[in-house]
Design a protein around this motif. Sequence first.
Motif, mmCIF file in Angstrom:
data_model
loop_
_atom_site.group_PDB
_atom_site.id
_atom_site.type_symbol
_atom_site.label_atom_id
_atom_site.label_comp_id
_atom_site.label_asym_id
_atom_site.label_seq_id
_atom_site.Cartn_x
_atom_site.Cartn_y
_atom_site.Cartn_z
ATOM 1 N N LYS A 70 -11.145 5.181 5.675
ATOM 2 C CA LYS A 70 -10.180 4.112 5.866
ATOM 3 C C LYS A 70 -9.140 4.204 4.748
ATOM 4 O O LYS A 70 -9.494 4.500 3.591
ATOM 5 C CB LYS A 70 -10.935 2.784 5.765
ATOM 6 C CG LYS A 70 -10.272 1.664 6.495
ATOM 7 C CD LYS A 70 -11.160 0.425 6.533
ATOM 8 C CE LYS A 70 -10.823 -0.315 7.817
ATOM 9 N NZ LYS A 70 -11.161 -1.703 7.821
ATOM 10 N N PRO A 126 -4.565 -7.591 4.338
ATOM 11 C CA PRO A 126 -5.440 -6.508 4.786
ATOM 12 C C PRO A 126 -5.710 -5.421 3.742
ATOM 13 O O PRO A 126 -5.770 -4.255 4.079
ATOM 14 C CB PRO A 126 -4.637 -5.914 5.950
ATOM 15 C CG PRO A 126 -3.206 -6.095 5.515
ATOM 16 C CD PRO A 126 -3.162 -7.329 4.656
ATOM 17 N N ILE A 134 -1.838 -11.762 8.986
ATOM 18 C CA ILE A 134 -2.516 -10.659 8.308
ATOM 19 C C ILE A 134 -2.183 -9.300 8.934
ATOM 20 O O ILE A 134 -2.740 -8.287 8.566
ATOM 21 C CB ILE A 134 -4.047 -10.870 8.305
ATOM 22 C CG1 ILE A 134 -4.587 -10.920 9.727
ATOM 23 C CG2 ILE A 134 -4.402 -12.143 7.548
ATOM 24 C CD1 ILE A 134 -6.101 -10.987 9.791
ATOM 25 N N LEU A 135 -1.249 -9.307 9.886
ATOM 26 C CA LEU A 135 -0.960 -8.066 10.624
ATOM 27 C C LEU A 135 0.106 -7.232 9.908
ATOM 28 O O LEU A 135 0.796 -7.721 9.020
ATOM 29 C CB LEU A 135 -0.552 -8.425 12.060
ATOM 30 C CG LEU A 135 -1.715 -9.023 12.875
ATOM 31 C CD1 LEU A 135 -1.231 -9.561 14.205
ATOM 32 C CD2 LEU A 135 -2.818 -8.001 13.089
ATOM 33 N N PRO A 136 0.255 -5.952 10.294
ATOM 34 C CA PRO A 136 1.111 -5.035 9.536
ATOM 35 C C PRO A 136 2.579 -5.444 9.538
ATOM 36 O O PRO A 136 3.082 -5.975 10.524
ATOM 37 C CB PRO A 136 0.965 -3.696 10.272
ATOM 38 C CG PRO A 136 -0.166 -3.847 11.200
ATOM 39 C CD PRO A 136 -0.372 -5.285 11.450
ATOM 40 N N GLY A 168 0.042 -2.616 6.638
ATOM 41 C CA GLY A 168 -1.357 -2.938 6.942
ATOM 42 C C GLY A 168 -2.067 -1.861 7.751
ATOM 43 O O GLY A 168 -3.279 -1.650 7.598
ATOM 44 N N MET A 169 -1.316 -1.181 8.591
ATOM 45 C CA MET A 169 -1.893 -0.130 9.423
ATOM 46 C C MET A 169 -2.483 0.998 8.561
ATOM 47 O O MET A 169 -3.575 1.485 8.835
ATOM 48 C CB MET A 169 -0.765 0.424 10.295
ATOM 49 C CG MET A 169 -1.210 1.050 11.565
ATOM 50 S SD MET A 169 -1.541 -0.177 12.792
ATOM 51 C CE MET A 169 0.108 -0.487 13.364
ATOM 52 N N GLN A 201 -5.764 -0.019 7.124
ATOM 53 C CA GLN A 201 -6.867 -0.270 8.055
ATOM 54 C C GLN A 201 -7.310 0.959 8.836
ATOM 55 O O GLN A 201 -8.438 1.031 9.286
ATOM 56 C CB GLN A 201 -6.468 -1.381 9.049
ATOM 57 C CG GLN A 201 -6.338 -2.760 8.397
ATOM 58 C CD GLN A 201 -7.652 -3.255 7.827
ATOM 59 O OE1 GLN A 201 -8.715 -3.097 8.437
ATOM 60 N NE2 GLN A 201 -7.605 -3.837 6.649
ATOM 61 N N MET A 202 -6.416 1.931 9.021
ATOM 62 C CA MET A 202 -6.782 3.061 9.886
ATOM 63 C C MET A 202 -7.688 4.054 9.152
ATOM 64 O O MET A 202 -7.696 4.118 7.932
ATOM 65 C CB MET A 202 -5.538 3.785 10.416
ATOM 66 C CG MET A 202 -4.746 4.499 9.367
ATOM 67 S SD MET A 202 -3.522 5.650 10.037
ATOM 68 C CE MET A 202 -2.361 4.609 10.834
ATOM 69 N N MET A 203 -8.482 4.793 9.928
ATOM 70 C CA MET A 203 -9.272 5.894 9.374
ATOM 71 C C MET A 203 -8.644 7.206 9.827
ATOM 72 O O MET A 203 -8.298 7.364 11.002
ATOM 73 C CB MET A 203 -10.721 5.847 9.883
ATOM 74 C CG MET A 203 -11.543 4.695 9.351
ATOM 75 S SD MET A 203 -13.188 4.666 10.096
ATOM 76 C CE MET A 203 -14.097 5.660 8.906
#
Lengths: 184, 356
Positions: B8, B32, B115-117, B171-172, B175-177
């Motif tokens: 992540k 995030p 809380i979003l990107p 935020g993306m 959060q992304m892996m």
Amino acid sequence: MQHEVVFAGFGGQGIMLAGQILAYSAMEEGFNVVWLPSYGPEMRGGTANCSVVISDRPVASPIVPRPGTAVVMNNPSMERFGPAVKPGGCLLVNSSLVNLKCDRSDVKTILIPANQMAIDLGSGKAANMIVLGAYVGATGAVSFDVLTSFVRKKFASKPQFVELNVKALTAGRDLAAAAVRGGN
Amino acid sequence: MGERLLMKGNEAIGEAAILAGCRAYFCYPITPQTEVAEYLARRMPEVGGVFLQGESEVAVGYMLFGAAAGGSKVFTTSSSPGVSLLAEAMSYLAAAELPVVIGNVMRNGPGLGGILPAQADYFQATKGGGHGDYRCLVLAPASVQEAVDMMLLAFAKAEEYRVPVLLLADGMIGQMMEPVEFPVFAEPPSRYTSGHEEWATTGARGRGQHLVKTLFLNPDAAWAHNLKLKAKYDRIEANEVRYEAVDTQGEMDVLIVSFGTMARVCRTAMETLQDKGLKVGMIRPISLYPFPAQAIREAASRSRLVVSVELSMGQMVEDVDRAVQGKAPVRWYGKAGGLVPVPDDVSAAILGMVEG
């Protein structure tokens, strides 16, 4: 080659883990991969989803508005992602919990009684592995051998879960592969 | 390079700080980016480092100040509302010429927002946030691997220029892996800033006093300090511009300027537009300050239209407009509120501008 899939269901159904195991397997096979969770103000029992993009090129957009495949584990996910699947794509439905119908003729729908199949194998918690196996069986996005060897590695410290998970993956794979062959 | 791991973004950023030698991380949790704190709460004790949660981001800012003034490599992460609380200390850190690295995993605002990107902290990151004439070097990653590489660069540049360096991720990215490889160093980097013996407050026994301060009541001394900082920012502007250019050769119908995750969405939109016969190129600023103005101006002179695509209501577009200097019309496209345009949104909007 690019595969895009959304796994969606209730929090607690192992949706995120199923997507992660797919992403790890794709990486082990040498593909580029992105795993992206929904991270709104989620709670246990609420809806959760993650998307995975597997590609032999660098992954451009990590966001998947029209996935090639949607794996829907509950009714709200069916409502949201049933219409989103790309024409010609595939809709994998957990028929143990989803009673909504998808009337699309331009996608292949495969019904998988995932909870029941998992219970029959010994634990309802393995429903996520049933649908993950089904996804790989239906699309061939990653090699099934790579998937199972990753699961053996991942759960090596909990050997009691390894056989159950591999059995669940295999049962899902067999059902989906038969559905794809049978054209139903 | 080490083995390929799937991580992540937030966790990879935490590991990269440790790899860079940082052994002092202060934080206050906020989505995030909280996984950075969670990860380092476990990792810092394992490597003999300090993990400390402040009572607020205001306190964290001065924990950074104190530890950096003592010569330690220091790091914090936060997200937009928390970074507003850090902004006061960032002005002080810049004034005191302290090397620190600050990660902002941006969420949507203003206010608590959501809380979003988002990328709506562009102004705050590149134009100030805190008071006074100061700059932070601002780096914007577009992948987990780039975030890791940038963290190592951030610590190196913070040390080289003795400035705060901002890692500005949406935020993306947190959060992304994605698969990531960490470089392997034969010699692990020191936990102390190199050259800190010359200025840090490490105890004055046997040497003259070192003073780390931001108060200059004498206007001549204050002016001299402003000039000193300005000379440093001039060097940064001359040497630290970074960007990626994609398909920007020859004449273009459209030049896209976009950074972070948004640039990846644009990359897919570009293919759609190119399939329709349009000549589309993109410049992705990697450093937001210093801004790649010259590269954008040069490419804009060969394009019929320039579009700044952002997760904000139009912030970077002001720098793009300033860079282009009237050589082509400059337009903005974006979304905010935590919504992220999908590739088809971007290609449709740009097609509308071209045809309109």
